[in-house]
Design a protein around this motif. Structure first.
Motif, PDB file in Angstrom:
ATOM      1  N   GLY A  24    -116.780  69.782  59.463  1.00  9.91           N
ATOM      2  CA  GLY A  24    -116.794  68.385  59.851  1.00  9.91           C
ATOM      3  C   GLY A  24    -116.165  68.216  61.215  1.00  9.91           C
ATOM      4  N   PRO A  25    -115.867  66.980  61.625  1.00 12.69           N
ATOM      5  CA  PRO A  25    -115.227  66.734  62.916  1.00 12.69           C
ATOM      6  C   PRO A  25    -113.902  67.500  63.037  1.00 12.69           C
ATOM      7  CG  PRO A  25    -116.054  64.690  62.009  1.00 12.69           C
ATOM      8  CD  PRO A  25    -116.204  65.714  60.923  1.00 12.69           C
ATOM      9  N   LEU A  26    -113.718  68.173  64.179  1.00 11.89           N
ATOM     10  CA  LEU A  26    -112.501  68.933  64.493  1.00 11.89           C
ATOM     11  C   LEU A  26    -112.267  70.090  63.524  1.00 11.89           C
ATOM     12  CD1 LEU A  26    -110.065  66.042  65.493  1.00 11.89           C
ATOM     13  CD2 LEU A  26    -111.465  67.476  66.989  1.00 11.89           C
ATOM     14  N   GLU A  27    -113.334  70.591  62.929  1.00  7.95           N
ATOM     15  CA  GLU A  27    -113.265  71.743  62.032  1.00  7.95           C
ATOM     16  C   GLU A  27    -114.148  72.871  62.545  1.00  7.95           C
ATOM     17  OE1 GLU A  27    -112.538  69.215  57.877  1.00  7.95           O
ATOM     18  OE2 GLU A  27    -114.404  70.331  58.168  1.00  7.95           O
ATOM     19  N   VAL A  28    -113.794  74.095  62.140  1.00  3.52           N
ATOM     20  CA  VAL A  28    -114.583  75.264  62.523  1.00  3.52           C
ATOM     21  C   VAL A  28    -114.899  76.088  61.281  1.00  3.52           C
ATOM     22  CG1 VAL A  28    -113.528  75.356  64.817  1.00  3.52           C
ATOM     23  CG2 VAL A  28    -112.557  76.715  62.971  1.00  3.52           C
ATOM     24  N   LEU A  29    -116.048  76.743  61.314  1.00  4.51           N
ATOM     25  CA  LEU A  29    -116.439  77.666  60.250  1.00  4.51           C
ATOM     26  C   LEU A  29    -116.253  79.082  60.768  1.00  4.51           C
ATOM     27  CD1 LEU A  29    -117.691  78.033  57.400  1.00  4.51           C
ATOM     28  CD2 LEU A  29    -119.926  78.198  58.546  1.00  4.51           C
ATOM     29  N   VAL A  30    -115.526  79.889  60.001  1.00  4.02           N
ATOM     30  CA  VAL A  30    -115.200  81.250  60.416  1.00  4.02           C
ATOM     31  C   VAL A  30    -115.836  82.246  59.460  1.00  4.02           C
ATOM     32  CG1 VAL A  30    -113.325  82.901  60.812  1.00  4.02           C
ATOM     33  CG2 VAL A  30    -112.999  80.480  61.390  1.00  4.02           C
ATOM     34  N   GLN A  31    -116.567  83.196  60.020  1.00  3.54           N
ATOM     35  CA  GLN A  31    -117.027  84.329  59.218  1.00  3.54           C
ATOM     36  C   GLN A  31    -115.834  85.264  59.035  1.00  3.54           C
ATOM     37  OE1 GLN A  31    -119.989  86.877  60.982  1.00  3.54           O
ATOM     38  NE2 GLN A  31    -120.533  87.794  59.027  1.00  3.54           N
ATOM     39  N   VAL A  32    -115.396  85.424  57.811  1.00  2.11           N
ATOM     40  CA  VAL A  32    -114.170  86.170  57.524  1.00  2.11           C
ATOM     41  C   VAL A  32    -114.408  87.658  57.722  1.00  2.11           C
ATOM     42  CG1 VAL A  32    -112.425  86.716  55.787  1.00  2.11           C
ATOM     43  CG2 VAL A  32    -113.409  84.407  55.886  1.00  2.11           C
ATOM     44  N   ARG A  33    -113.584  88.253  58.553  1.00  2.00           N
ATOM     45  CA  ARG A  33    -113.631  89.704  58.734  1.00  2.00           C
ATOM     46  C   ARG A  33    -112.432  90.383  58.076  1.00  2.00           C
ATOM     47  NH1 ARG A  33    -117.065  91.071  62.947  1.00  2.00           N
ATOM     48  NH2 ARG A  33    -116.684  93.219  62.259  1.00  2.00           N
ATOM     49  N   SER A  34    -111.387  89.598  57.824  1.00  2.00           N
ATOM     50  CA  SER A  34    -110.218  90.104  57.093  1.00  2.00           C
ATOM     51  C   SER A  34    -109.422  88.920  56.569  1.00  2.00           C
ATOM     52  CB  SER A  34    -109.324  90.959  57.998  1.00  2.00           C
ATOM     53  OG  SER A  34    -108.142  91.364  57.317  1.00  2.00           O
ATOM     54  N   CYS A  35    -108.905  89.052  55.353  1.00  2.00           N
ATOM     55  CA  CYS A  35    -107.980  88.072  54.796  1.00  2.00           C
ATOM     56  C   CYS A  35    -106.843  88.846  54.155  1.00  2.00           C
ATOM     57  CB  CYS A  35    -108.667  87.180  53.756  1.00  2.00           C
ATOM     58  SG  CYS A  35    -107.570  85.906  53.057  1.00  2.00           S
ATOM     59  N   SER A  36    -105.653  88.741  54.741  1.00  2.00           N
ATOM     60  CA  SER A  36    -104.492  89.442  54.192  1.00  2.00           C
ATOM     61  C   SER A  36    -103.980  88.715  52.962  1.00  2.00           C
ATOM     62  CB  SER A  36    -103.375  89.520  55.232  1.00  2.00           C
ATOM     63  OG  SER A  36    -103.820  90.170  56.403  1.00  2.00           O
ATOM     64  N   VAL A  37    -103.475  89.481  52.012  1.00  2.00           N
ATOM     65  CA  VAL A  37    -102.854  88.892  50.832  1.00  2.00           C
ATOM     66  C   VAL A  37    -101.438  88.464  51.197  1.00  2.00           C
ATOM     67  CG1 VAL A  37    -102.160  89.243  48.437  1.00  2.00           C
ATOM     68  CG2 VAL A  37    -104.205  90.387  49.321  1.00  2.00           C
ATOM     69  N   CYS A  38    -101.117  87.200  50.938  1.00  2.00           N
ATOM     70  CA  CYS A  38     -99.760  86.718  51.173  1.00  2.00           C
ATOM     71  C   CYS A  38     -98.856  87.252  50.064  1.00  2.00           C
ATOM     72  CB  CYS A  38     -99.718  85.193  51.192  1.00  2.00           C
ATOM     73  SG  CYS A  38     -98.051  84.536  51.439  1.00  2.00           S
ATOM     74  N   ASN A  39     -97.860  88.057  50.452  1.00  2.00           N
ATOM     75  CA  ASN A  39     -96.993  88.700  49.469  1.00  2.00           C
ATOM     76  C   ASN A  39     -96.163  87.707  48.682  1.00  2.00           C
ATOM     77  OD1 ASN A  39     -97.793  90.579  51.559  1.00  2.00           O
ATOM     78  ND2 ASN A  39     -96.336  92.029  50.704  1.00  2.00           N
ATOM     79  N   ARG A  40     -96.068  86.484  49.157  1.00  2.00           N
ATOM     80  CA  ARG A  40     -95.282  85.487  48.448  1.00  2.00           C
ATOM     81  C   ARG A  40     -96.170  84.410  47.825  1.00  2.00           C
ATOM     82  NH1 ARG A  40     -90.437  85.361  45.859  1.00  2.00           N
ATOM     83  NH2 ARG A  40     -89.491  83.317  45.961  1.00  2.00           N
ATOM     84  N   SER A  41     -96.862  83.620  48.664  1.00  2.00           N
ATOM     85  CA  SER A  41     -97.605  82.477  48.137  1.00  2.00           C
ATOM     86  C   SER A  41     -98.755  82.888  47.231  1.00  2.00           C
ATOM     87  CB  SER A  41     -98.137  81.616  49.288  1.00  2.00           C
ATOM     88  OG  SER A  41     -97.084  81.055  50.028  1.00  2.00           O
ATOM     89  N   GLY A  72    -117.509  71.773  64.376  1.00  2.00           N
ATOM     90  CA  GLY A  72    -117.806  70.368  64.167  1.00  2.00           C
ATOM     91  C   GLY A  72    -117.630  69.564  65.435  1.00  2.00           C
ATOM     92  N   ALA A  73    -117.944  68.297  65.343  1.00  2.00           N
ATOM     93  CA  ALA A  73    -117.838  67.402  66.489  1.00  2.00           C
ATOM     94  C   ALA A  73    -116.405  67.353  67.012  1.00  2.00           C
ATOM     95  CB  ALA A  73    -118.298  66.004  66.092  1.00  2.00           C
ATOM     96  N   GLY A  74    -116.244  67.382  68.319  1.00  2.00           N
ATOM     97  CA  GLY A  74    -114.939  67.247  68.938  1.00  2.00           C
ATOM     98  C   GLY A  74    -114.181  68.539  69.153  1.00  2.00           C
ATOM     99  N   VAL A  75    -114.676  69.665  68.662  1.00  2.00           N
ATOM    100  CA  VAL A  75    -113.993  70.948  68.832  1.00  2.00           C
ATOM    101  C   VAL A  75    -114.189  71.435  70.266  1.00  2.00           C
ATOM    102  CG1 VAL A  75    -113.943  73.377  68.149  1.00  2.00           C
ATOM    103  CG2 VAL A  75    -114.178  71.590  66.414  1.00  2.00           C
ATOM    104  N   THR A  76    -113.088  71.789  70.931  1.00  2.00           N
ATOM    105  CA  THR A  76    -113.163  72.217  72.329  1.00  2.00           C
ATOM    106  C   THR A  76    -112.498  73.564  72.597  1.00  2.00           C
ATOM    107  OG1 THR A  76    -111.130  70.996  72.863  1.00  2.00           O
ATOM    108  CG2 THR A  76    -113.229  69.827  73.146  1.00  2.00           C
TER     109      THR A  76
END
Length: 333
Positions: A24-41, A72-76
């Motif tokens: 949506g506005p001011l949002e970006v879509l990212v093709q995930v190449r890596s997602c680290s596991v948060c050791n806490r959360s 999305g709209a407004g992303v610069t």
């Protein structure tokens, strides 16, 4: 797309044909190449879902690096094709695509591998958490998991004259010394043992998040010293403190939270500059220890779950410390 979702306590489900989010506005879509596991959360959400209300509200899988595919709209600040790391997305990173606000996205230079880039989610967090450290300060950091390791790096970048690292695990402390800690102390975690470290630090950082470690930081700092709450109190959410001690010492305290977008933007801007100009000093490669395929996420969670940090101070924990020779685990779609 493939996507893992946390749907209950110790219950994650793989969806084969999940819809790809649309920015949506001011949002970006990212093709995930890596997602680290948060050791806490991530681990707290997994093990305490349904037992702690907030464990159903955070983003499970929030340390992301990848390539922007749509905006999305407004992303610069970024465009399709930009390599980025993400400071907390809007949708899980345990998927082939993730949605994020533009303000939560940092530019990832070409020389940084994605598996290390996802760890950079911790960098703006540590930048903001260490904002009270001044040139020449004596700093103690309790906990040398990934977030404590990042705080160590930031304390050095801010000009701390002496940094002491404290942890249960000698292997992690070896990495702390390599990263520049002036002294390291292995402990078993008892309050009495932590008290023996002294009480003359200018800043004490709780990078664990338990009542024992927070109160130890109170004891470690000098009068008018600074206590930083960096470790998240996901499990022991209510902490008893001696307010007389706080008043007598005239302590200052702040957390690592970035409650305003202005703070998020400032921390991200500093993080981007550090990655661009001080990459070698950050030693992020030392933090990346394992890589798993997305479909092997349950195996990665199981490995990281052998951790004492998942258990409150009260009951005896089934593990004496963190998982052996393990810091950050990258999940690669």
């Amino acid at each position: 797309m493939l996507r893992y979702d946390l749907i209950g306590r110790r219950d994650i489900r793989l969806t084969q044909h999940a819809p790809v989010p649309e920015p949506g506005p001011l949002e970006v879509l990212v093709q995930v190449r890596s997602c680290s596991v948060c050791n806490r959360s991530d681990l707290a959400y997994y093990h305490y879902y349904g037992l702690r209300e907030h464990c159903a509200q955070g983003c499970f899988g929030h340390e992301v690096a990848g390539v922007v595919t749509a905006v999305g709209a407004g992303v610069t600040r970024v465009r399709p094709g930009s390599r980025v790391f993400v400071r907390t997305p809007l949708s899980t990173g345990y998927a082939e695509f993730a949605l994020a606000r533009e303000i939560s996205v940092g530019v990832l230079p070409d020389h940084v591998p994605f598996e290390q880039g996802s760890i950079l989610q911790l960098l703006p967090l540590a930048v903001h958490a260490t904002r009270g450290i001044r040139l020449g300060d004596r700093v103690a950091i309790i906990g040398q998991g990934p977030v404590g390791q990042m705080a160590l790096r930031m304390a050095l970048q801010r000009g701390a004259a002496e940094v002491t690292a404290v942890d249960l695990d000698p292997w992690r402390l070896e990495r702390s010394a390599l990263a520049g800690a002036d002294s390291v102390h292995q402990v078993t975690g008892s309050a009495a043992e932590l008290a023996e470290l002294g009480a003359e630090f200018d800043v004490a950082i709780d990078a664990v998040g338990t009542p024992t470690t927070l109160n130890a930081c109170v004891n470690l700092v000098r009068r008018n010293g600074l206590v930083v709450m960096l470790g998240t109190h996901h499990i022991d959410t209510h902490v008893t403190v001696d307010l007389v001690t706080w008043e007598r010492k005239g302590l200052r305290v702040h957390s690592s939270a970035e409650p305003l977008d202005t703070a998020r933007a400032e921390a991200m801007a500093v993080a981007e500059r550090l990655v661009r100009h001080r990459w070698a000093d950050l030693r992020i490669a030392d933090l990346h220890t394992h890589t798993y395929a997305l479909t092997d996420l349950p195996e990665a969670i199981e490995r990281l779950s052998a951790s004492r940090a998942l258990y409150p101070d009260g009951p005896e924990a089934p593990h004496s410390g963190p998982p052996a020779t393990t810091l950050k685990v990258a999940i690669v779609p």
